[in-house]
Design a protein around this motif. Structure first.
Motif, PDB file in Angstrom:
ATOM      1  N   LEU A   1       7.692  -1.278  -1.768  1.00  0.00           N
ATOM      2  CA  LEU A   1       7.048  -0.025  -2.150  1.00  0.00           C
ATOM      3  C   LEU A   1       7.941   0.777  -3.098  1.00  0.00           C
ATOM      4  CD1 LEU A   1       4.663   1.872  -1.856  1.00  0.00           C
ATOM      5  CD2 LEU A   1       5.670   2.749   0.264  1.00  0.00           C
TER       6      LEU A   1
ATOM      7  N   VAL B   1       1.766  -4.169  -1.322  1.00  0.00           N
ATOM      8  CA  VAL B   1       1.774  -2.875  -0.642  1.00  0.00           C
ATOM      9  C   VAL B   1       0.534  -2.041  -0.947  1.00  0.00           C
ATOM     10  CG1 VAL B   1       4.270  -2.681  -0.328  1.00  0.00           C
ATOM     11  CG2 VAL B   1       3.249  -1.952  -2.494  1.00  0.00           C
TER      12      VAL B   1
ATOM     13  N   GLY C   1      -1.439   3.512  -0.865  1.00  0.00           N
ATOM     14  CA  GLY C   1      -2.122   2.729   0.159  1.00  0.00           C
ATOM     15  C   GLY C   1      -3.605   3.026   0.236  1.00  0.00           C
TER      16      GLY C   1
ATOM     17  N   LEU D   1       2.192   2.354   5.050  1.00  0.00           N
ATOM     18  CA  LEU D   1       3.254   2.677   4.104  1.00  0.00           C
ATOM     19  C   LEU D   1       4.111   3.828   4.627  1.00  0.00           C
ATOM     20  CD1 LEU D   1       1.385   2.351   0.684  1.00  0.00           C
ATOM     21  CD2 LEU D   1       2.560   0.612   2.029  1.00  0.00           C
TER      22      LEU D   1
ATOM     23  N   THR E   1       8.680  -4.082   3.443  1.00  0.00           N
ATOM     24  CA  THR E   1       7.549  -3.288   2.944  1.00  0.00           C
ATOM     25  C   THR E   1       8.049  -2.053   2.212  1.00  0.00           C
ATOM     26  OG1 THR E   1       6.168  -4.051   4.793  1.00  0.00           O
ATOM     27  CG2 THR E   1       5.425  -2.097   3.607  1.00  0.00           C
TER      28      THR E   1
END
Length: 445
Positions: free
Chosen positions: A345, A299, A34, A307, A341
């Motif tokens: 990820l 992401v 991130g 994250l 998410t």
């Protein structure tokens, strides 16, 4: 004396902890994908948040019944680690009830306290299984909870049942063996543990010495193996929040709810426009720099705290059950935003694992492949999901960053919003009136 059990114990423990450490490294690597954001300000408020919300579970008690049940599980999980520590020492050194001799009566109190908490945890576990599978609460039966999420929740609760059973099997059989003078711990009499002194004789009183020793070892090894299995299962489960709730609440946004952050690149441009001394034709400081991306489509565009939020989500559904868009039948579910998410990820992480730590573009993204624009535009930005989350997760921040991408990178805002923005640009207001028409009411008699 044979050292084989000690060697086997050491191997099992080291391998189990090793796998857990390997998976922790993966999680940390994925979170670091991130964008950078500074969350080190106001340390006092951050420590207070962590103490009250993660440790004290303050926000859980907005719904008292599940909060009390959850607290029973949580307290049992924390305090039981003392008994686990004793098991680890006994396993390495071949001792039995290592702390009993030195702690004396306090040891009896301590194990009795653990047993009472374990009994409460057993009750809470049965209640949670019933709520999910018999009562079928609506928030546990949304579309995003079908399949693996429901199995995951049930599996972790079943593991809790097995763990508590192992504790009482170990203590109950040992209680009977000690009363017969046959325990691994020297002496005779009774341990007088709060639950096992009654449960042990009732369940195991008529068994032979050999059977009692076998069951005691089954309980002892079962306790250890369940803890190691649970530890390594966390990586694949929503129950990562047991660990990540602490950093998540510490690094949570301290700004008042409803305050949105501004994109630094846009802010700098506006400042240049407002500066009469700025040269609009000046060359950029670094002409080769890649222009900053507005908003987030995948992401890697989100910041690392978002994250971390995704990995920390407990899938409890409090956010979704309080979301006015979801309540009125819209497609949006804040819980699904966090789950999607995390899933994306994890997909990116597996891509990197397969390509020696380098992400190879896979023609997929968080936007569209996981989260649709329809979900994003259904959000009213009311912050109900943020307020309800028991561990300070913010689905809204992800929604807003993805909206920014749709508007500023793709010009893909809904027709109604485009009309509003055009009116603001041309008329200085959301309505299709010019400035003079807006103040005509002052001239009316």
């Amino acid at each position: 004396m044979s050292f084989l059990p000690n060697i086997i114990f050491a191997i099992v423990l080291i391998v189990g902890v090793g796998f857990f450490a390997k998976n922790v490294k993966k999680i940390i690597r994925n979170i670091k994908l991130g964008q950078d954001v500074n969350r080190t300000d106001n340390a006092g408020a951050r420590w207070k948040n962590m103490a009250l919300i993660a440790l004290g579970q303050k926000k859980m008690f907005t719904r008292p019944i599940p909060a009390i049940l959850h607290f029973a599980l949580y307290a049992a999980f924390i305090i039981t680690q003392i008994e686990l520590l004793e098991i680890i020492i006994d396993g390495f050194f071949g001792t039995h009830r290592f702390f009993k001799e030195s702690l004396g009566g306090f040891y009896t109190f301590l194990i009795s306290f653990i047993e009472i908490l374990s009994l409460l945890a057993l009750t809470a576990t049965i209640a949670f299984l019933s709520r999910r599978n018999l009562l079928k609460l609506p928030r546990f039966n949304k579309a995003e909870m079908l399949g693996w999420p429901t199995k995951d929740a049930n599996l972790i609760l079943i593991m809790e049942l097995v763990l508590v059973t192992c504790i009482f099997t170990m203590n109950g059989t040992d209680e009977v063996l000690y009363s017969l003078g046959k325990s691994h711990f020297e002496g005779t009499g009774s341990f007088n543990f709060a639950v096992s002194q009654h449960l042990g004789p009732a369940l195991f009183g008529g068994m032979s010495e050999g059977a009692l020793h076998i069951l005691e070892r089954v309980g002892w090894w079962g306790h250890l193996l369940m803890v190691i299995a649970f530890l390594n299962y966390l990586y694949f489960s929503k129950h990562l929040h047991i660990i990540l709730a602490f950093p998540n609440t510490f690094f949570a946004d301290l700004n008042p709810k409803g305050k949105f952050d501004n994109l630094e690149s846009v802010t700098n441009e506006v400042k240049l426009m407002m500066d009469p001394n700025a040269d609009p034709f000046a060359a950029p400081a670094n002409p080769d720099a890649v222009p900053a991306k507005f908003g987030a489509s995948d992401v890697q565009d989100l910041n690392w705290v978002q994250l971390l939020n995704a990995y920390t989500c407990t899938e409890c559904g409090r956010c979704t059950s309080s979301c006015p868009a979801n309540i009125t039948g819209k497609k949006l579910s804040p819980r699904k935003i966090m789950m999607d998410t995390r899933d994306r990820l994890e997909e990116v992480g597996k891509n990197m694992d397969a390509n020696k730590g380098v992400f190879v573009p896979d023609n997929k993204s968080l936007l569209n492949d996981y989260i649709t624009p329809e979900e994003l535009w259904a959000c009213t930005s009311c912050n109900a999901c943020v307020e309800e989350c028991p561990i300070n997760i913010s689905p809204l921040s992800i929604i807003m960053d993805m909206r920014r991408y749709l508007v500023m990178e793709q010009s893909a805002a809904p027709m109604e919003l485009n009309a509003v923005m055009t009116n603001i640009e041309n008329n200085g207001a959301p309505w299709q009136y010019n400035q003079q028409d807006r103040v005509n009411w002052r001239n009316e008699e």
